[in-house]
Design an enzyme around this catalytic site. Sequence first.
Site, short mmCIF file in Angstrom:
data_model
loop_
_atom_site.label_atom_id
_atom_site.label_comp_id
_atom_site.label_asym_id
_atom_site.label_seq_id
_atom_site.Cartn_x
_atom_site.Cartn_y
_atom_site.Cartn_z
N ARG A 107 18.41 -6.16 14.11
CA ARG A 107 18.40 -6.24 15.61
C ARG A 107 17.54 -7.45 16.16
NH1 ARG A 107 19.00 -2.08 19.35
NH2 ARG A 107 17.90 -2.49 21.45
N HIS B 131 7.60 8.61 4.57
CA HIS B 131 6.15 9.62 4.85
C HIS B 131 6.56 10.99 4.90
CE1 HIS B 131 3.76 6.21 7.46
NE2 HIS B 131 4.90 5.77 6.78
N ASP C 61 0.73 -1.14 -0.15
CA ASP C 61 0.00 -0.02 -0.01
C ASP C 61 0.95 1.09 0.20
OD1 ASP C 61 0.63 -0.79 2.68
OD2 ASP C 61 -0.84 0.40 3.53
N GLU D 77 -0.84 -2.06 5.09
CA GLU D 77 0.04 -1.95 6.26
C GLU D 77 -0.13 -0.76 6.95
OE1 GLU D 77 3.10 -0.98 9.00
OE2 GLU D 77 3.21 0.06 7.28
N GLU D 78 -0.49 0.52 6.37
CA GLU D 78 -0.45 1.71 7.10
C GLU D 78 -1.60 2.21 7.69
OE1 GLU D 78 2.09 3.61 6.84
OE2 GLU D 78 3.51 3.32 5.25
ZN LIG Z 1 5.09 3.68 6.67
ZN LIG Z 2 6.29 0.84 5.66
#
Ligand SMILES: [Zn+2]
Ligand SMILES: [Zn+2]
Length: 399
Positions: free
Chosen positions: A184, A370, A85, A143-144
């Site tokens: 990580r 973003h 997305d 996802e967002e």
């Molecule tokens: Zn994002």
């Molecule tokens: Zn992302």
Amino acid sequence: MLDSIKTLARQYAADIVQTRRHLHAHPELSFHEHNTARYVADQLKAIGITPQEGVADTGLVAIIEGTRNDTSSPRRVVGLRADMDALPIHEANEVSYKSTVEGVMHACGHDAHTASLLGVARILHVLRDQFDGTVKLVFQPGEEKAPGGASLMIREGVLENPAPISMIGQHVAPNIPVGKIGFREGMYMASTDELYLTVRGKGGHAAMPDNLVDPVLIASHIIVALQQVISRNRPPASPSVLSFGRFIADGVTNVIPNEVTIQGTFRCMNEEWRAEGKRRMVKLAEGIADAMGGSCEFTIVHGYPFLQNQPELTRRLRAQAVEYMGADNVVDLDLWMAGEDFAFYSQVVDSCFYRLGTRNEARGITSGVHTPTFDIDESALETGAGLMSWLAVQELATL
Ligand SMILES: [Zn+2]
Ligand SMILES: [Zn+2]
């Protein structure tokens, strides 16, 4: 195997860049990835893979079976995930592949993730007679946006039939130079919960506060008190952030309003503390408002859980990345208080989410995700596809 993968990744690199550019030019918002899903399905079919379409509406799942040994023993399954997305941001880059959709942009690099996973599909399909086990490719929507496409894909059974023993995801990193990869172990990204408060009082002439219930003062006390939940109740070893970005008291110099609205975000890395912190915040805000003669309506939109990279899996993948990239090109990541719905997989199955360096200072590619000027150094895509292919087959081989 390593040389074969590297050779194919290099051979397909230009095509993967073209795929990324197509996706970049045609972004779709969360849960509206219809054309993207069709494009991904067509690309997979052209490779010779028939995906399962319409998973969580716009998601896809594809299977690649390794055929090196014809064994009847239970097959290992590794899941690889890409999100598809875009964001409601208007692109400010002047590039040939600029978004053609007004106000929508791949500003989080999900075009790169999807293009890379299609590259993985092509590489592993060609090499399928050289490994054993099953690779499950997961192309997920949304996802967002809450509730997160990952949670819907899990609900629709993406972690079953066949069930992956591990999930691997990658995300572009504009703070890491291109050519490098970051890992990580353990806690990596935060849970995210949205807080919406409406503080009600009794507005009126500001010269006569004794006749009023001032919601501005109540809300101010609430804001200060809620930070003390973080400083006094949080387990000191557990990272947490509480931030309020909206505080609307719509009066004027001499008019006290009837109500104040507040919006904020609560992030942490411990599910027990997350529940406890929210419980305490609601109790405190309601109690303060009540004690001061007003009321507080506290609504929480529960977001993604925190993202945990399973230590042994992450250690194995990191070692394999060193093999593929060289030790100098594998870096350690700091905690990141952003949220990511890959976390849902990490709550169910051993998972590892690593970062793909995409920064190129010399070429001015430094903007954060973003933002309207976000872009990637596309030479990262060869690594994005090649390394993920390598990690998948090595994980199938070592288990
Ligand atoms: Zn994002
Ligand atoms: Zn992302």
